[in-house]
Design a protein around this motif. Structure first.
Motif, PDB file in Angstrom:
ATOM      1  N   ARG A 276       0.814  -1.227   0.000  1.00 31.03           N
ATOM      2  CA  ARG A 276       0.000   0.000   0.000  1.00 31.03           C
ATOM      3  C   ARG A 276       0.845   1.273   0.000  1.00 31.03           C
ATOM      4  O   ARG A 276       0.320   2.359  -0.220  1.00 31.03           O
ATOM      5  CB  ARG A 276      -0.890   0.020   1.243  1.00 31.03           C
ATOM      6  N   SER A 277       2.124   1.140   0.269  1.00 33.12           N
ATOM      7  CA  SER A 277       3.003   2.299   0.406  1.00 33.12           C
ATOM      8  C   SER A 277       3.428   2.837  -0.951  1.00 33.12           C
ATOM      9  O   SER A 277       3.449   2.123  -1.950  1.00 33.12           O
ATOM     10  CB  SER A 277       4.246   1.897   1.207  1.00 33.12           C
ATOM     11  N   ASN A 278       3.801   4.114  -0.961  1.00 32.52           N
ATOM     12  CA  ASN A 278       4.339   4.738  -2.165  1.00 32.52           C
ATOM     13  C   ASN A 278       5.857   4.848  -2.129  1.00 32.52           C
ATOM     14  O   ASN A 278       6.463   5.352  -3.069  1.00 32.52           O
ATOM     15  CB  ASN A 278       3.742   6.143  -2.339  1.00 32.52           C
ATOM     16  N   ARG A 279       6.463   4.404  -1.021  1.00 33.55           N
ATOM     17  CA  ARG A 279       7.916   4.496  -0.849  1.00 33.55           C
ATOM     18  C   ARG A 279       8.555   3.141  -1.096  1.00 33.55           C
ATOM     19  O   ARG A 279       7.906   2.101  -1.052  1.00 33.55           O
ATOM     20  CB  ARG A 279       8.268   4.937   0.582  1.00 33.55           C
ATOM     21  N   THR A 280       9.852   3.164  -1.305  1.00 37.23           N
ATOM     22  CA  THR A 280      10.639   1.946  -1.437  1.00 37.23           C
ATOM     23  C   THR A 280      11.443   1.771  -0.161  1.00 37.23           C
ATOM     24  O   THR A 280      12.008   2.737   0.357  1.00 37.23           O
ATOM     25  CB  THR A 280      11.586   2.040  -2.647  1.00 37.23           C
ATOM     26  N   VAL A 281      11.481   0.544   0.348  1.00 40.00           N
ATOM     27  CA  VAL A 281      12.242   0.256   1.562  1.00 40.00           C
ATOM     28  C   VAL A 281      13.431  -0.621   1.200  1.00 40.00           C
ATOM     29  O   VAL A 281      13.573  -1.071   0.066  1.00 40.00           O
ATOM     30  CB  VAL A 281      11.365  -0.404   2.651  1.00 40.00           C
ATOM     31  N   ASP A 282      14.281  -0.862   2.196  1.00 40.76           N
ATOM     32  CA  ASP A 282      15.491  -1.633   1.950  1.00 40.76           C
ATOM     33  C   ASP A 282      15.318  -3.064   2.451  1.00 40.76           C
ATOM     34  O   ASP A 282      14.568  -3.818   1.876  1.00 40.76           O
ATOM     35  CB  ASP A 282      16.688  -0.909   2.563  1.00 40.76           C
ATOM     36  N   THR A 283      15.949  -3.419   3.529  1.00 40.28           N
ATOM     37  CA  THR A 283      15.891  -4.782   4.056  1.00 40.28           C
ATOM     38  C   THR A 283      14.621  -4.995   4.861  1.00 40.28           C
ATOM     39  O   THR A 283      14.210  -4.135   5.639  1.00 40.28           O
ATOM     40  CB  THR A 283      17.126  -5.050   4.942  1.00 40.28           C
ATOM     41  N   VAL A 284      14.021  -6.177   4.699  1.00 46.44           N
ATOM     42  CA  VAL A 284      12.847  -6.583   5.473  1.00 46.44           C
ATOM     43  C   VAL A 284      13.154  -7.938   6.101  1.00 46.44           C
ATOM     44  O   VAL A 284      13.624  -8.856   5.412  1.00 46.44           O
ATOM     45  CB  VAL A 284      11.589  -6.677   4.591  1.00 46.44           C
ATOM     46  N   VAL A 285      12.904  -8.073   7.403  1.00 41.98           N
ATOM     47  CA  VAL A 285      13.087  -9.340   8.111  1.00 41.98           C
ATOM     48  C   VAL A 285      11.740  -9.761   8.692  1.00 41.98           C
ATOM     49  O   VAL A 285      11.111  -8.997   9.424  1.00 41.98           O
ATOM     50  CB  VAL A 285      14.143  -9.216   9.231  1.00 41.98           C
TER      51      VAL A 285
END
Length: 192
Positions: free
Chosen positions: A70-79
């Motif tokens: 749902r987000s408009n941003r890009t994230v880095d690492t997800v755990v």
């Protein structure tokens, strides 16, 4: 928890109160609200924040995957530790919002919550089956380029000495998080 490139860590409270705790596993309204709350929080971060990492446990893993979609941003690492969504849960929308890797921790020792409970009452995505946090995710339907970005970490006996006995809460023991999980956020390789 949400962390940014300034070293700030934010814990996002979500879900039903203690008396309704089991709603957190499979209640669609609870999930929708939590996913939107996370997406809004990610989107509200200043554009000066260049790195965003996410970590979640159990049903919170579904919140992270759905919130990213749902987000408009890009994230880095997800755990994702002991995710309670089904093995066939579509991770594609979350992976498309990521630059780095998605690390998924599972344990076949998590029989009470992620085998019995989800098998009888439903996973995060309301399917009666052992969850992805029990035996891993089924990535066969993922685009091959996205599939290579998912790293599966099955429980290992040597983790017992770090407080992770393979049960539902073992993956959040302090020693285990320090020794095994935190180094994953230091790996800044972009697999694309």
């Amino acid at each position: 928890a949400l962390a940014d490139d300034h070293g700030a860590v934010e814990v996002m409270a979500w879900g039903a109160p203690k008396a309704m705790f089991f709603n957190n596993f499979s209640d669609e309204k609870t999930h929708d609200k939590a996913e939107q709350k996370l997406a809004d929080r990610i989107d509200a971060l200043p554009v000066s924040v260049k790195r965003i990492d996410l970590i979640a446990h159990s049903a919170g893993c579904g919140v992270v995957a759905g919130g990213l979609a749902r987000s408009n941003r890009t994230v880095d690492t997800v755990v994702l530790i002991a995710p309670s969504f089904s093995p066939a849960y579509d991770l594609s929308p979350a992976l498309l919002r990521m630059r780095g890797r998605l690390h998924l921790f599972s344990s076949m020792g998590d029989t009470t919550f992620l085998k019995w409970r989800t098998g009888n009452f439903g996973t995060y995505d309301r399917i009666k089956t052992p969850a992805a946090g029990y035996a891993g995710a089924d990535l066969s339907d993922l685009d091959p380029a996205l599939r290579t970005r998912v790293v599966h970490h099955a429980w290992q006996a040597e983790w017992k000495s770090l407080g992770n006995d393979g049960g539902h809460f073992g993956g959040v023991s302090g020693a285990f998080v320090r020794a095994v999980v935190l180094p994953l956020f230091r790996d800044r390789d972009d697999p694309r």
